[in-house]
Design a protein around this motif. Structure first.
Motif, short mmCIF file in Angstrom:
data_model
loop_
_atom_site.label_atom_id
_atom_site.label_comp_id
_atom_site.label_asym_id
_atom_site.label_seq_id
_atom_site.Cartn_x
_atom_site.Cartn_y
_atom_site.Cartn_z
N UNK B 17 0.84 -1.21 0.00
CA UNK B 17 0.00 0.00 0.00
C UNK B 17 0.88 1.26 0.00
N UNK B 18 1.93 1.24 0.83
CA UNK B 18 2.80 2.42 0.91
C UNK B 18 3.56 2.66 -0.40
N UNK B 19 3.98 1.58 -1.05
CA UNK B 19 4.67 1.73 -2.34
C UNK B 19 3.72 2.34 -3.37
N UNK B 20 2.46 1.87 -3.37
CA UNK B 20 1.46 2.42 -4.28
C UNK B 20 1.20 3.89 -3.95
N UNK B 21 1.15 4.21 -2.65
CA UNK B 21 0.89 5.59 -2.23
C UNK B 21 2.03 6.51 -2.67
N UNK B 22 3.29 6.05 -2.49
CA UNK B 22 4.44 6.87 -2.89
C UNK B 22 4.36 7.19 -4.38
N UNK B 23 4.06 6.18 -5.15
CA UNK B 23 3.97 6.36 -6.59
C UNK B 23 2.81 7.31 -6.95
N UNK B 24 1.63 7.10 -6.36
CA UNK B 24 0.46 7.93 -6.69
C UNK B 24 0.63 9.38 -6.23
N UNK B 25 1.06 9.58 -4.99
CA UNK B 25 1.26 10.95 -4.50
C UNK B 25 2.36 11.64 -5.30
N UNK B 26 3.43 10.89 -5.61
CA UNK B 26 4.55 11.47 -6.36
C UNK B 26 4.12 11.91 -7.75
N UNK B 58 -3.13 10.29 6.58
CA UNK B 58 -2.33 9.27 7.28
C UNK B 58 -1.48 8.45 6.31
N UNK B 59 -2.04 8.06 5.16
CA UNK B 59 -1.25 7.33 4.16
C UNK B 59 -0.11 8.22 3.67
N UNK B 60 -0.45 9.48 3.45
CA UNK B 60 0.52 10.43 2.92
C UNK B 60 1.74 10.52 3.85
N UNK B 61 1.47 10.72 5.13
CA UNK B 61 2.59 10.86 6.07
C UNK B 61 3.37 9.55 6.24
N UNK B 62 2.65 8.43 6.24
CA UNK B 62 3.33 7.15 6.36
C UNK B 62 4.19 6.87 5.12
N UNK B 63 3.71 7.30 3.95
CA UNK B 63 4.46 7.07 2.71
C UNK B 63 5.77 7.83 2.73
N UNK B 122 7.95 14.86 -1.01
CA UNK B 122 8.50 15.76 0.01
C UNK B 122 8.04 17.19 -0.24
N UNK B 123 8.03 17.60 -1.52
CA UNK B 123 7.59 18.95 -1.86
C UNK B 123 6.16 19.19 -1.37
N UNK B 124 5.27 18.22 -1.63
CA UNK B 124 3.88 18.38 -1.21
C UNK B 124 3.76 18.39 0.31
N UNK B 125 4.54 17.52 0.94
CA UNK B 125 4.50 17.46 2.40
C UNK B 125 4.98 18.78 3.00
N UNK B 128 2.40 21.60 2.14
CA UNK B 128 1.13 21.49 2.85
C UNK B 128 1.28 21.53 4.36
N UNK B 129 2.14 20.66 4.85
CA UNK B 129 2.16 20.39 6.28
C UNK B 129 3.05 21.35 7.05
#
Lengths: 208, 208
Positions: B17-26, B58-63, B122-125, B128-129
């Motif tokens: 799930x985290x690998x998919x999230x990294x790819x999708x968010x990226x 939560x997925x975003x931060x964990x990714x 990282x840019x989005x994090x 945003x955060x």
């Protein structure tokens, strides 16, 4: 020192010498590395190392693949004097990164972040060639600290503008960046109070 | 929102799930990414993504595997007001990096420098955060610019002190770094003249 008429080698021998140099400079430091040692590791005659790179300094710079020569740009930036030096440094830095030279600079940063030997190589290069030159020219106390602070702001700018690409820094003009960061660099370079504040907790400040 | 009594999964499903999230968010950005899309790419039910990570945030931060939570530390740093904020930021930044949390922070930087998707994440994090929170709290013009300038100086410090390890920054005390960099951050955060200078060449400055 005399260059021969031959073109610099681009084949495997030259690359093998550079790989040996990266490893030796990274592990042994600039002082602890010799032409003879590099040649032995690359399994070539030391004369061949000299043939390709002229000097230990030449191998060092070629190993790092740093695309601009501090011996060239630092004196030019310093020539007009300390006044306005912060702004000139920001402008030069941004214009260099925005030019085609930015791509190999990014490669230098990437390899230093990803690899300990490359980080050591960059540390020595920055310390000797960039900060050392800048520090020798500054007739102020703590020149090495001042130069390192300048480098910290400029490297951070490169990270946000070119690597992570955070707005509004990523698309700001050179003139805007000069106005925002110039005063920071000028304070690091020339403010006599800078080092007193930093050392008052540990020892008496002694300027000049 | 309710957590079950089960321990967070550490096996291959959570990692997938985290690998998919990294790819999708990226690739798609925070806004363009959905729990459903991540689940589809990881070949799991969307409910399972929610089970592990509670929310898209939560997925975003964990990714990203960012080891400190800006929702926690930014309000604390801002609470005493704008005065001295620059010094408090430097101190918090240095003490965090000098702690065991520094190792995963270095990993975040390394992956962002080495990989485009990680850089985008990282840019989005950061935008945003970190910068977003800081910017909303600053009652000044151009808060996003001010926060980005602060980040540029702090990231540069991290690069020189922890990655390339250039002296004297590498072994300076937190108190010294606060004295050297605090005024820089304070100017970026609160100087009303900062943004006027930067924009006077392109348009009339209009402060809030």
């Amino acid at each position: 020192m005399a260059r021969t008429g031959r073109r610099p080698g681009t084949g495997t021998t030259r690359e093998r010498i550079l790989a040996a140099a990266r490893s030796d400079f990274g592990k042994g430091g600039y002082e602890g590395t010799t032409i003879r040692g590099i040649a032995a590791q690359a399994k070539v005659d030391p004369a061949l190392v000299m043939h390709y790179f002229d000097s230990k300094d030449g191998v060092f710079r070629a190993a790092l693949q740093f695309p601009v020569d501090p011996a060239d740009f630092i004196p030019k930036l310093l020539a007009p004097g300390l006044e306005g030096l912060g702004e000139r440094l920001v402008r030069f830095f941004v214009e260099t990164w925005d030019s085609p030279v930015g791509t190999p600079l990014l490669a230098v940063i990437r390899s230093a972040v990803g690899n300990e030997d490359a980080a050591a190589l960059l540390r020595q290069f920055v310390t000797r060639e960039v900060l050392g030159r800048l520090a020798r020219a500054l007739e102020l106390d703590k020149p090495q600290l001042r130069a390192a602070l300048v480098a910290s702001q400029l490297v951070g700018l490169a990270m946000l503008r070119y690597v992570v690409r955070v707005e509004p820094l990523a698309s700001a003009s050179a003139a805007e960046l000069v106005a925002w960061l110039g005063p920071t660099l000028q304070r690091y370079l020339t403010d006599p109070g800078l080092t007193k504040e930093g050392t008052r907790r540990t020892r008496r400040a002694s300027s000049a």
